[in-house]
Motif scaffolding. Structure first.
Motif, short mmCIF file in Angstrom:
data_model
loop_
_atom_site.label_atom_id
_atom_site.label_comp_id
_atom_site.label_asym_id
_atom_site.label_seq_id
_atom_site.Cartn_x
_atom_site.Cartn_y
_atom_site.Cartn_z
N GLY A 1 -16.32 -13.45 -19.86
CA GLY A 1 -15.02 -14.08 -19.64
C GLY A 1 -13.87 -13.09 -19.51
N GLU A 2 -14.07 -11.85 -19.97
CA GLU A 2 -13.01 -10.85 -19.83
C GLU A 2 -13.04 -10.28 -18.42
OE1 GLU A 2 -12.13 -8.91 -24.15
OE2 GLU A 2 -13.81 -8.07 -23.04
N LYS A 3 -11.90 -9.72 -18.02
CA LYS A 3 -11.80 -9.16 -16.67
C LYS A 3 -10.95 -7.90 -16.67
CE LYS A 3 -10.23 -13.16 -15.34
NZ LYS A 3 -9.93 -13.92 -16.57
N THR A 4 -11.13 -7.10 -15.65
CA THR A 4 -10.35 -5.88 -15.45
C THR A 4 -9.76 -5.92 -14.05
OG1 THR A 4 -11.65 -4.51 -16.97
CG2 THR A 4 -10.52 -3.36 -15.21
N LEU A 5 -8.53 -5.42 -13.91
CA LEU A 5 -7.89 -5.32 -12.61
C LEU A 5 -8.04 -3.89 -12.11
CD1 LEU A 5 -6.08 -6.62 -10.41
CD2 LEU A 5 -4.11 -5.77 -11.72
N ALA A 6 -8.68 -3.73 -10.96
CA ALA A 6 -8.86 -2.41 -10.36
C ALA A 6 -7.76 -2.17 -9.33
CB ALA A 6 -10.23 -2.30 -9.70
N THR A 7 -7.00 -1.09 -9.53
CA THR A 7 -5.93 -0.73 -8.62
C THR A 7 -6.08 0.72 -8.19
OG1 THR A 7 -4.39 0.07 -10.33
CG2 THR A 7 -4.36 -2.30 -9.86
N SER A 8 -5.32 1.10 -7.17
CA SER A 8 -5.26 2.49 -6.73
C SER A 8 -4.02 3.13 -7.32
CB SER A 8 -5.19 2.57 -5.20
OG SER A 8 -6.34 2.03 -4.62
N ILE A 9 -4.09 4.43 -7.53
CA ILE A 9 -2.93 5.20 -8.01
C ILE A 9 -2.90 6.52 -7.25
CG2 ILE A 9 -4.24 6.20 -9.95
CD1 ILE A 9 -1.56 6.12 -11.55
N SER A 10 -1.70 7.03 -7.01
CA SER A 10 -1.58 8.29 -6.27
C SER A 10 -0.48 9.16 -6.87
CB SER A 10 -1.30 8.03 -4.79
OG SER A 10 -0.07 7.35 -4.63
N HIS A 11 -0.59 10.45 -6.57
CA HIS A 11 0.43 11.43 -6.92
C HIS A 11 0.70 12.24 -5.66
CE1 HIS A 11 1.81 15.41 -8.54
NE2 HIS A 11 2.68 14.57 -9.11
N GLY B 1 0.80 -1.21 0.00
CA GLY B 1 0.00 0.00 0.00
C GLY B 1 0.84 1.27 0.00
N PHE B 2 2.15 1.14 0.25
CA PHE B 2 3.03 2.31 0.24
C PHE B 2 3.55 2.62 -1.16
CE2 PHE B 2 3.39 0.94 4.70
CZ PHE B 2 3.06 2.13 5.32
N TYR B 3 3.33 1.73 -2.11
CA TYR B 3 3.73 2.02 -3.48
C TYR B 3 2.67 2.91 -4.15
CZ TYR B 3 7.33 -1.52 -2.94
OH TYR B 3 8.42 -2.24 -2.51
N THR B 4 3.03 3.54 -5.24
CA THR B 4 2.14 4.48 -5.91
C THR B 4 0.96 3.79 -6.58
OG1 THR B 4 4.03 5.93 -6.27
CG2 THR B 4 2.09 6.35 -7.59
N ILE B 5 1.17 2.59 -7.09
CA ILE B 5 0.12 1.78 -7.70
C ILE B 5 0.03 0.47 -6.94
CG2 ILE B 5 -0.63 0.57 -9.80
CD1 ILE B 5 1.07 2.60 -11.41
N TYR B 6 -1.17 0.08 -6.55
CA TYR B 6 -1.33 -1.24 -5.92
C TYR B 6 -2.79 -1.66 -5.99
CZ TYR B 6 -3.27 1.09 -1.81
OH TYR B 6 -4.06 1.83 -0.97
N GLY B 7 -3.01 -2.96 -6.04
CA GLY B 7 -4.37 -3.47 -6.03
C GLY B 7 -4.45 -4.89 -6.54
N GLU C 1 2.81 14.70 -4.64
CA GLU C 1 3.00 16.15 -4.57
C GLU C 1 1.68 16.91 -4.55
OE1 GLU C 1 4.69 14.17 -6.57
OE2 GLU C 1 6.74 14.37 -5.82
N SER C 2 0.70 16.45 -5.32
CA SER C 2 -0.61 17.12 -5.33
C SER C 2 -1.59 16.48 -4.34
CB SER C 2 -1.21 17.06 -6.74
OG SER C 2 -1.47 15.71 -7.11
N GLU C 3 -1.10 15.47 -3.61
CA GLU C 3 -1.93 14.73 -2.66
C GLU C 3 -3.19 14.20 -3.34
OE1 GLU C 3 -2.61 16.80 0.99
OE2 GLU C 3 -0.48 17.19 1.32
N SER C 4 -3.02 13.74 -4.59
CA SER C 4 -4.14 13.20 -5.36
C SER C 4 -4.13 11.68 -5.29
CB SER C 4 -4.03 13.63 -6.83
OG SER C 4 -4.00 15.02 -6.95
N SER C 5 -5.31 11.11 -5.32
CA SER C 5 -5.42 9.66 -5.42
C SER C 5 -6.57 9.34 -6.37
CB SER C 5 -5.67 9.03 -4.04
OG SER C 5 -6.89 9.49 -3.50
N GLY C 6 -6.53 8.14 -6.92
CA GLY C 6 -7.56 7.78 -7.87
C GLY C 6 -7.57 6.30 -8.13
N GLN C 7 -8.26 5.95 -9.20
CA GLN C 7 -8.41 4.55 -9.57
C GLN C 7 -7.80 4.33 -10.94
OE1 GLN C 7 -12.44 2.85 -10.35
NE2 GLN C 7 -11.89 1.49 -8.66
N LEU C 8 -7.06 3.22 -11.06
CA LEU C 8 -6.45 2.84 -12.33
C LEU C 8 -6.99 1.47 -12.69
CD1 LEU C 8 -4.32 3.41 -14.55
CD2 LEU C 8 -2.64 2.28 -13.08
#
Length: 202
Positions: free
Chosen positions: A137-147, A114-120, A149-156
């Motif tokens: 049958g297809e799938k998507t991997l939902a991960t977190s992403i952060s930046h 969880g300390f890395y910029t991308i994880y999930g 300096e701007s204290e931004s977080s989101g979903q990748l």
């Protein structure tokens, strides 16, 4: 004799702890991500669905480039349970200017991914809103992403696809607004909220 007794006791306790760990497949959407699970669960990648996401992935459009480096960690431990997880870092160059580069953080050995910029590791299937264009049958991997300096977080959201016979990722990046006290001035997040097609690098 005391040493042998201590050794036997340690092995007994370790075996008891291992026996209490309940293994759950990470593709079980009803359990993965739940906050109501008892301590000690292990979300395991039983069918290796995370493996195809590992690698260095690059989007290039003229002088703009996004690079994602994704790795897999087995039995990552957070405060509640164990899990197999994808983690990584990124570099973004826009119009030939490097806007952000967190790739050096891959050299850190964080105890929790969880300390890395991308994880999930949330694997979502075709009937989920997070996989809205997925076929059966297809799938998507939902991960977190952060930046940071701007204290931004989101979903990748990461979906494995093929482009001209090459392994590729369709990466959908979205950012969440974050409340900040009045007068707080932070640099803008240089990463756009958009889709990217990244090719796997040899």
């Amino acid at each position: 004799m005391k040493y042998i007794n201590k050794l036997l006791l340690i092995l007994f306790v370790f075996g008891k702890i291992q026996a209490q760990t309940q293994i759950v497949d990470i593709t079980d959407e009803h359990l993965n991500g739940s906050n109501d699970l008892p301590y000690g669960y292990y979300f395991k990648d039983l069918y290796h669905v995370l493996d195809p996401y590992v690698g260095t992935w690059v989007f290039t459009d003229g002088t703009t480039q996004l690079k994602l480096v994704l790795q897999k960690k087995m039995s990552n431990r957070n405060n509640i349970y164990f899990e197999d997880i994808i983690y990584g870092e990124y570099q973004y160059i826009e119009n030939g200017v490097e806007k952000v580069n967190t790739l050096s953080q891959l050299n850190e050995n964080f105890s929790d991914c969880g300390f890395y910029t991308i994880y999930g590791n949330l694997v979502v299937l075709h009937d989920s809103p997070l996989c809205d264009e997925c076929q059966v049958g297809e799938k998507t991997l939902a991960t977190s992403i952060s930046h940071s300096e701007s204290e931004s977080s989101g979903q990748l959201l990461l979906k494995r696809i093929t482009v001209n016979g090459q392994p590729a990722l369709q990466a959908s990046m979205g950012w969440r607004l974050r409340w900040k006290p009045a007068g707080t001035v932070l640099p803008p997040n240089p990463l756009p909220a958009r889709d990217f097609i990244l090719l796997l690098q040899p």
